[in-house]
Design an enzyme around this catalytic site. Structure first.
Site, PDB file in Angstrom:
ATOM      1  N   HIS A   1       0.884  -1.175  -0.069  1.00 39.43           N
ATOM      2  CA  HIS A   1       0.125  -0.033   0.041  1.00 39.43           C
ATOM      3  C   HIS A   1       0.936   1.269  -0.013  1.00 39.43           C
ATOM      4  O   HIS A   1       0.494   2.291  -0.738  1.00 39.43           O
ATOM      5  CB  HIS A   1      -0.886  -0.126   1.192  1.00 39.43           C
TER       6      HIS A   1
ATOM      7  N   HIS B   1       1.389   5.337  -2.028  1.00 39.55           N
ATOM      8  CA  HIS B   1       1.567   6.571  -1.600  1.00 39.55           C
ATOM      9  C   HIS B   1       2.974   7.131  -2.125  1.00 39.55           C
ATOM     10  O   HIS B   1       3.069   8.148  -2.663  1.00 39.55           O
ATOM     11  CB  HIS B   1       1.715   6.700   0.033  1.00 39.55           C
TER      12      HIS B   1
ATOM     13  N   GLU C   1      -6.125   9.410   0.101  1.00 41.88           N
ATOM     14  CA  GLU C   1      -6.393   7.818  -0.146  1.00 41.88           C
ATOM     15  C   GLU C   1      -7.341   7.547  -1.137  1.00 41.88           C
ATOM     16  O   GLU C   1      -6.967   6.552  -2.126  1.00 41.88           O
ATOM     17  CB  GLU C   1      -6.902   7.324   1.328  1.00 41.88           C
TER      18      GLU C   1
ATOM     19  N   SER D   1      -3.219   1.129  -4.890  1.00 45.48           N
ATOM     20  CA  SER D   1      -2.635  -0.132  -4.252  1.00 45.48           C
ATOM     21  C   SER D   1      -3.761  -1.274  -4.043  1.00 45.48           C
ATOM     22  O   SER D   1      -3.416  -2.406  -3.457  1.00 45.48           O
ATOM     23  CB  SER D   1      -1.956   0.066  -2.738  1.00 45.48           C
TER      24      SER D   1
HETATM   25 FE   LIG Z   1      -2.726   4.997   3.167  1.00 47.01          FE
END
Ligand SMILES: [Fe+2]
Length: 522
Positions: free
Chosen positions: A347, A352, A400, A419
């Site tokens: 993730h 990110h 997000e 992700s």
């Molecule tokens: Fe996150």
């Protein structure tokens, strides 16, 4: 009441008190009488040899003419003591319409059984309205409790009230209300910001794919310990990933890599290519946080630091304000390569990191983190949870799960989407509802952390999202603003004009450099 028949003078005192009570229906007299009764009872409760040893207190000076007179003397003595105390220490309170709001700390020893009732009687005597009372065991004195009382009392009675409490309790202090909770002021303070949320922890969450796998939990704990030991300024220790872990990474990486071409925003695609070239991003290798951190530092000034699990929103946002991204190092369970209930290195590194390599997005992330001063402000008015939700939901629907428009198409820039194969496909399908990004709406939109989002917000661009976010935040009242100083990696609270002037001087210097550069070009 434990009275001794041998103590005739005290018995007479009680009779006098009862007699005074019968003669008067005044509340004040009643309370004064109670105080005297309590005092007599206290003297009676002591052994006879102790009574002889009692030093003469100012309260007992002079002949007792009546209980009313005693009460008057009591008040006078307390007033005198209060005046003396005021000379040596300051009583702190807030004033509000003739009333004083006092935050009072004191300690009562359990060995003195009636201490609590005596102390409460003091509040009663001064008609102090108790708004809050709590206790905790005292570390300094055994068998004792520390008390915190917030009360409202008439302004003219503050000193006398404190003085009376002091005669019953130890370690009496008044203090201002703590209006602002601690928050990190310099980057090294982030060493204290590792508070985890255990909601999706494999040791506690029965639905976690690793819950029934003790070897996985042990491995995750071992990697998590790196984060707990880590201190700012150190290199991030490398993890030697197992074949099984690399296999999990490979499966996700290969699947998502193909989807990015049609679903990820252009900034993401550019950054991913750079990460593949410079940081070992490939289906066969899990990149090391230290390498990625050095890369980001050069690109946008962001740093990574290892974290042991799902971080509290407060600590996570506080870190962003310093351009630090707290990043997990362990990987999801091999039985569930396409889904993890908690953040893991898939993730972080695929969701990110590529976006943090883009300057505009990195700036947006820091701005959203710096707004955590709102949370501190909100604490004062006990609306912390609401304010946290505001910040948290805004973060959720942008960093997000954000979508943006690019060349007439909608693309993903949120890490939760980039992700997750399933949610990335879902977000750009016809199934969910998409709305134009407006911070006011996103801040109150309920979100899903168990399944796909039913609603996504689409920004015109990162710049547009950042400007809207700034405007939204500027409309919220708060007691101070904060400014990030990139030279010292510290946050300065702008709470007086001199500090603001200092900031303007710095801006003037930068403007001068840019103006000179423009004149050279023209
Ligand atoms: Fe996150």
């Amino acid at each position: 009441m434990p009275l001794s028949s041998s103590s005739t003078s005290s018995t007479k005192g009680i009779r006098r008190a009862v007699s005074e009570l019968e003669r008067s229906d005044s509340i004040t007299v009643y309370l004064d009488c109670i105080a005297v009764l309590m005092r007599i009872w206290r003297c009676k409760a002591l052994p006879s040899n102790t009574q002889r040893d009692i030093p003469k207190s100012p309260r007992f000076l002079g002949r007792r003419q009546s209980l009313i007179e005693d009460a008057r003397k009591e008040r006078e003595a307390a007033t005198a003591a209060a005046e003396a105390a005021e000379a040596s220490e300051q009583i702190v309170f807030e004033e509000d319409g003739g009333k004083a709001l006092v935050n009072l700390f004191f300690t009562l020893t359990n060995s003195k059984t009636p201490a609590l009732s005596r102390t409460l009687k003091v509040f009663e005597t001064f008609e102090a309205k108790i708004q809050h009372l709590e206790t905790r065991p005292c570390h300094k004195l055994q068998d004792s409790l520390e008390y915190f009382v917030r009360c409202e009392v008439h302004l003219s009675d503050v000193g006398t009230l404190i003085s009376s409490i002091k005669r019953n309790a130890e370690d009496v202090k008044t203090t201002k209300e703590v209006k602002f909770h601690w928050f990190p002021k310099k980057i090294a303070d982030l060493d204290k910001c590792h508070h985890l949320v255990t909601k999706f922890d494999p040791d506690m969450d029965q639905d976690h794919p690793g819950y029934t796998d003790p070897a996985y939990r042990q491995r995750r704990k071992m990697i998590g310990d790196i984060a707990f030991r880590y201190r700012h300024g150190q290199s991030i220790p490398r993890v030697e990933y197992t074949e099984e872990e690399i296999g999990t990474w490979r499966e996700v990486y290969s699947t998502l890599r193909d989807l990015y071409i049609t679903h990820a925003c252009s900034e993401y695609l550019v950054a991913l290519r750079l990460l593949e070239r410079h940081c070992g991003y490939s289906p066969h290798n899990i990149p090391q946080l230290e390498d990625v951190s050095c890369f980001l530092k050069e690109r946008t000034g962001f740093l990574l630091r290892p974290v042991a699990g799902l971080l509290s929103a407060r600590d996570f946002l506080a870190s962003l304000a310093f351009r630090v991204f707290q990043c997990t190092q362990y990987i999801r369970h091999s039985s569930s390569p396409m889904h993890s209930p908690e953040p893991d290195c898939v993730h972080e590194l695929l969701g990110h990191v590529p976006m943090l390599a883009d300057r505009t997005f990195a700036q947006f992330s820091q701005v959203s983190g710096r707004r955590h001063d709102l949370i501190f402000h909100a604490d004062i008015y006990a609306t912390l949870s609401l304010a946290t939700c505001f910040s948290h939901q805004l973060y959720w629907f942008t960093v997000e799960y954000g979508l943006c428009k690019q060349n007439g198409e909608v693309r993903a820039y949120g890490a939760g989407l980039l992700s997750s194969y399933g949610e990335l496909v879902h977000s750009l399908s016809d199934e969910p509802e998409t709305r134009q990004f407006e911070p006011e709406a996103a801040a109150v939109q309920p979100y899903q952390d168990q399944t796909y989002q039913p609603v996504y917000f689409v920004s015109e661009s990162f710049v547009d999202a950042k400007e809207k976010f700034r405007e939204y935040v500027s409309g919220i009242k708060r007691p101070f603003s904060v400014k990030f100083d990139p030279y010292t990696s510290s946050v300065e609270v702008l709470d007086n004009p001199l500090k603001i002037q200092g900031g303007l001087e710095g801006l003037k210097d930068e403007l001068k450099i840019l103006t000179d550069a423009l004149s050279v070009l023209s």
